[in-house]
Design an enzyme around this catalytic site. Structure first.
Site, PDB file in Angstrom:
ATOM      1  CG  LEU A   9       9.139  29.145   3.142  1.00 30.57           C
ATOM      2  CD1 LEU A   9      10.054  29.905   3.583  1.00 30.57           C
ATOM      3  CD2 LEU A   9       8.811  28.962   2.160  1.00 30.57           C
ATOM      4  CB  ALA A  10      11.862  22.336   2.078  1.00 28.28           C
ATOM      5  CB  ALA A  11      13.201  25.843  -2.122  1.00 23.41           C
ATOM      6  N   GLY A  12      15.527  25.270  -0.338  1.00 27.52           N
ATOM      7  CA  GLY A  12      17.401  25.874  -0.286  1.00 27.52           C
ATOM      8  C   GLY A  12      18.256  24.373  -0.632  1.00 27.52           C
ATOM      9  NE  ARG A  16      25.572  28.858   5.242  1.00 30.94           N
ATOM     10  CZ  ARG A  16      24.486  29.946   6.422  1.00 30.94           C
ATOM     11  NH1 ARG A  16      24.980  30.418   7.582  1.00 30.94           N
ATOM     12  NH2 ARG A  16      22.967  30.257   6.366  1.00 30.94           N
ATOM     13  NE  ARG A 333      20.883 -11.142   8.493  1.00 37.39           N
ATOM     14  CZ  ARG A 333      21.033 -11.545   7.762  1.00 37.39           C
ATOM     15  NH1 ARG A 333      21.824 -13.328   8.621  1.00 37.39           N
ATOM     16  NH2 ARG A 333      20.554 -11.572   6.597  1.00 37.39           N
ATOM     17  CE1 TYR A 366      21.433 -17.285   9.704  1.00 38.04           C
ATOM     18  CE2 TYR A 366      21.367 -19.333   9.060  1.00 38.04           C
ATOM     19  CZ  TYR A 366      21.697 -18.081   8.985  1.00 38.04           C
ATOM     20  OH  TYR A 366      20.453 -16.999   8.041  1.00 38.04           O
ATOM     21  CG  ASN A 377      18.192 -27.430  24.430  1.00 34.21           C
ATOM     22  OD1 ASN A 377      17.946 -26.561  25.016  1.00 34.21           O
ATOM     23  ND2 ASN A 377      19.289 -27.956  23.667  1.00 34.21           N
TER      24      ASN A 377
END
Length: 459
Positions: A9-12, A16, A333, A366, A377
């Site tokens: 049930l995931a319709a609400g 709140r 990254r 970078y 190196n």
């Protein structure tokens, strides 16, 4: 064992929560609540899983994808009405149907499996998942008869003084004989203050028909938590974090400060790993044996090899080999592959690059859009200049090359195997293997010139 089905049930709307985000998509330990529920259901042998969606339907479907079938509850007319929306799929089928709310992220597959087994063993037409509450105020009480069967569920506001002393509460999760469920749903009325069709009314209807109603009590009250606001969300987060951390500690992981360590549910961690305070590991990360993480490190969707150490650094969507040292204050990254025995030092950023076995990028560099060979190196302040304002270009540094401090490698460019680049060079042409490349202005010293400048300032 007969056929088994599940309804989420995931319709609400979740008013709140006071949020633009659909309620069941709010994350607990980095994963949406409804995904927690579906993951646990997927560990139970089911013939079909159906999610009832309403507000935010598209977003829920986009997230769960093909893990579920979907039906839409156009109007929010109660939990019984929500289940009734699955009629076209389930109404004519035989078997057991499990009904679970999408905002109960702490339910476990073990509890759901025990509930199903108990229901089928008892031959009940409905079985309620219950829990023991030290403070049951506000919960519906489960009233049993002398045989242990359920007589009724009474809401707190309607309970007598004696009934309020009952500490067994209704969690809102149920098992039903599927045929009896849909027959009873047709008799559910909305004659109540809210004007809604309530699923628990099915229990009363079946009881009136002299059908057997059973209950299975979960040993963990925390599993009963339904999240309706941000306070409950924070409680679920805390409980889930504790559960996850305890699981890993029992399997041989040292978590120095569990209260300040955050690990996502799908993370895999080997033995003799040490995690220091303030660290976060999320996504589908895999941490091999003998790794040390933290303090204050963030790892997301990374595979990390045996014996690697990551200190006060961030790593995302990357592959990191064995015995690698990263940090402090390094940033790995996405799309980085760091091979065994390499070093990524302090204040180094690496993006969409491979760093070969035993290579070192020790500090203040970078490295983006680059292929770095083994035994290389890269001196302090080395920059791969990868962006021309329109496109990114590749820098290649072959095995055993040495790049002096404060060098700029302007891509596309290749530094050959074993070559040297002198410190302070700006390289914009390929460097042959074993060559020494010097690309900097010739130094000129002008004797006494500083004194002339100082004299001018005094005037």
């Amino acid at each position: 064992m007969g056929n088994r089905y599940a309804i989420v049930l995931a319709a609400g709307q979740g008013t709140r929560m006071k949020s633009k985000l659909y309620k069941v998509l709010h994350p607990v330990c980095g994963k949406p609540m409804v995904q927690h529920v579906v993951d646990q259901l997927n560990r139970v042998q089911l013939n079909e899983l159906i999610t009832v969606v309403g507000f935010g339907a598209e977003k829920v479907q986009d997230h769960l994808g093909e893990q579920s079938h979907y039906v839409i509850q156009e109007e929010q007319l109660g939990t019984g009405h929500a289940v009734l929306q699955t009629s076209d799929i389930l109404a004519d089928k035989q078997g057991t149907t499990l009904v679970v709310c999408g905002d109960t992220p702490l339910l476990t597959s073990e509890t759901l499996q025990h509930l199903l087994d108990h229901h089928e063993k008892e031959g009940a037409k409905a079985t309620i998942l219950t829990a023991h509450a030290e403070n049951p105020a506000g919960y519906g009480r489960v009233v049993r008869n002398s045989s242990g069967d359920v007589e009724r569920i009474v809401e707190h506001k309607d309970a007598t003084g004696e009934e309020r002393s009952i500490q067994e509460i209704n969690t809102g999760t149920y098992c039903f004989d599927n045929a009896f469920l849909f027959n009873a749903l047709n008799s559910v009325s909305n004659d109540n203050v809210q004007g809604e069709y309530y699923l628990p009314d099915v229990i009363g209807i079946l009881k009136q028909e002299q059908e057997k109603i059973s209950a299975y009590q979960t040993p963990e009250f925390t599993e009963s938590l339904g999240v309706n606001d941000r306070v409950a969300l924070s409680q679920a987060e805390k409980m889930m974090k504790q559960r996850i951390n305890e699981h890993h500690m029992k399997n041989g992981v040292t978590i120095v400060d569990p209260d300040n360590t955050y690990i996502a549910p799908d993370v895999e961690i080997g033995q003799d790993v040490t995690i220091h305070p303030g660290s976060m590991i999320d996504g589908v990360s895999v941490i091999q044996d003998d790794v040390t993480i933290g303090p204050h490190s963030t790892i997301s969707n990374c595979d990390i090899g045996t014996g690697t150490e990551i200190t006060q650094s961030v790593a995302r969507d990357s592959q990191i080999g064995a015995r690698v040292y990263i940090g402090p204050y390094a940033h790995i990254r996405p799309q980085v592959n760091v091979d065994d025995d390499a070093k990524i030092g302090n204040f180094v950023e690496v993006k969409k690059a491979s760093v070969g076995k035993g290579s070192k990028v020790s500090h203040l560099s970078y490295i983006g859009d680059a292929s770095i060979g083994s035994g290389v190196n890269l001196g302090c302040g080395t920059i791969t200049v990868n962006y021309d304002g329109h496109n990114k270009h590749l820098t290649t540094v072959e095995d055993d090359a040495f790049i002096g401090c404060n060098s700029n490698l302007i891509a596309p460019v290749t530094v050959g195997k074993g070559a040297y680049v002198a410190a302070g060079s700006t390289i914009n042409k390929d460097v042959p293997a074993e060559a020494l490349s010097i690309a900097r202005a010739r130094q000129t010293n002008k004797e006494g010139y500083a004194s002339k400048i100082k004299a001018t300032k005094k005037d």
